[in-house]
Design an enzyme around this catalytic site. Structure first.
Site, short mmCIF file in Angstrom:
data_model
loop_
_atom_site.label_atom_id
_atom_site.label_comp_id
_atom_site.label_asym_id
_atom_site.label_seq_id
_atom_site.Cartn_x
_atom_site.Cartn_y
_atom_site.Cartn_z
N CYS A 62 0.84 -1.20 0.00
CA CYS A 62 0.00 0.00 0.00
C CYS A 62 0.87 1.25 0.00
O CYS A 62 1.93 1.28 0.63
CB CYS A 62 -0.91 0.02 1.23
SG CYS A 62 -2.32 -1.10 1.10
N HIS A 63 0.41 2.28 -0.71
CA HIS A 63 1.14 3.53 -0.78
C HIS A 63 0.78 4.43 0.41
O HIS A 63 -0.36 4.41 0.88
CB HIS A 63 0.80 4.28 -2.06
CG HIS A 63 1.28 3.61 -3.30
ND1 HIS A 63 0.62 2.55 -3.88
CD2 HIS A 63 2.37 3.84 -4.09
CE1 HIS A 63 1.28 2.16 -4.97
NE2 HIS A 63 2.33 2.92 -5.11
N MET A 97 -8.29 0.06 0.87
CA MET A 97 -7.54 -0.67 1.89
C MET A 97 -7.56 0.06 3.22
O MET A 97 -7.60 -0.56 4.29
CB MET A 97 -6.11 -0.91 1.43
CG MET A 97 -5.98 -1.86 0.24
SD MET A 97 -6.81 -3.44 0.50
CE MET A 97 -5.97 -4.06 1.96
N GLU A 98 -7.55 1.38 3.17
CA GLU A 98 -7.62 2.17 4.39
C GLU A 98 -8.97 1.97 5.08
O GLU A 98 -9.05 1.85 6.31
CB GLU A 98 -7.39 3.65 4.08
CG GLU A 98 -5.95 4.02 3.80
CD GLU A 98 -5.40 3.48 2.48
OE1 GLU A 98 -4.18 3.45 2.31
OE2 GLU A 98 -6.21 3.08 1.60
N ASP A 112 -11.21 -7.67 21.33
CA ASP A 112 -10.28 -7.68 22.46
C ASP A 112 -10.93 -7.22 23.76
O ASP A 112 -10.68 -7.76 24.84
CB ASP A 112 -9.08 -6.79 22.13
CG ASP A 112 -8.13 -6.64 23.31
OD1 ASP A 112 -7.58 -7.68 23.75
OD2 ASP A 112 -7.93 -5.50 23.79
#
Length: 300
Positions: A62-63, A97-98, A112
């Site tokens: 990823c950039h 992707m972000e 969690d």
């Protein structure tokens, strides 16, 4: 890592969603903030936002992107938490992707923080819901019967002492779009270039791309010839080409290229160098094709 150097920055937006499935009792305690780790959704939002901005550090190919917006919302059901992440950036590559990283991290954080009271938690259906801002949003559309032509203006090329590279760059790009452009090489004579442009307009050619004659040399007269032919200037096209080029070379500001319309024909002056031509085409394609519907009175 794939190069995105040739791309232009556009507003990119992506929305991703996901779900965390948990027991009814765990969800009730989440809503009442009765948990050992307390503020689950607040922490999950911060975690998702942080990791969205750090996606390039987590996903190897990823950039790094100048993320302008990360918005994470939650919808709490009786036995689940639905997560939605929206990410925006003005960038050369997409932000899906972000958005997916934001949802995934928020889901993992909820997992969690609920796991001390629920051992059966599941993270479900993390997926991309939508994206926009890439080349799919700016399709290369042109009218049926669309015609394009290339004019190479160069004394050396006309006399056979210089190889034409920039004209071939244009030809390859247009042929890749399914077009078969006309092609002509002319000397750097203003009257000759003017006459050739007028002929192409009379023939009903939709797009004329010239290459050469846009510099400051004494024989660089393509711009002057074009100005004699066009009826209305389209300054944004030339501005886009120079701005794109200036990001890559300090000499782009010296190009005098002009763009304008005569009748239904758009004429665009490209630089004489093959690199400058390639960069100028990157800057204006496919956006320039949007103009032809407007010229025909079909609006946007």
């Amino acid at each position: 890592m794939k190069s995105v150097t040739a791309k232009t920055s556009t507003l990119r937006r992506a929305v991703a969603v996901g779900r965390v499935k948990a027991s009814t009792s765990a969800i009730e305690r989440l809503q009442s903030n009765d948990l050992p780790k307390k503020d689950v959704l607040a922490v999950a939002r911060v975690a998702g936002t942080y990791c969205a901005k750090k996606t390039f550090e987590i996903i190897p190919y990823c950039h790094p992107l100048p993320v302008d917006l990360v918005e994470i919302t939650f919808e709490v059901g009786s036995d689940c938490v639905d997560i939605r992440a929206t990410v925006e950036a003005v960038a050369k590559t997409g932000v899906e992707m972000e958005a997916l990283t934001a949802v995934s991290t928020a889901a993992l954080t909820i997992y969690d923080m609920l796991k001390p009271i629920d051992t059966g938690i599941e993270i479900q259906t993390v997926k991309l819901e939508s994206k926009r801002g890439g080349k799919r949003d700016f399709p290369q559309r042109f009218p049926e019967g669309f015609q394009a032509s290339i004019l190479v203006t160069s004394d050396g090329t006309f006399e056979g002492t210089r190889e034409d590279r920039s004209g071939q760059v244009i030809r390859v790009r247009l042929e890749a779009l399914g077009l078969t452009p006309g092609y002509e090489v002319l000397p750097d004579e203003e009257s000759t270039i003017t006459a050739a442009l007028q002929t192409l307009v009379q023939r009903g050619i939709d797009l004329v791309l010239t290459t050469g004659g846009t510099g400051l040399g004494p024989r660089d007269v393509t711009v002057e010839a074009t100005r004699r032919v066009i009826e209305r200037e389209i300054p944004g096209i030339a501005e886009a080409m120079r701005a794109y080029g200036q990001d890559r070379t300090p000499y782009a500001m010296l190009a005098r290229g002009l763009a304008g319309v005569c009748g239904r024909t758009i004429i665009v002056n490209l630089p004489g160098s093959s690199r400058g031509t390639e960069e100028s085409l990157n800057a204006i394609l496919p956006g320039v094709f949007h103009a032809f519907a407007m010229i025909r009175g079909q609006g946007h």
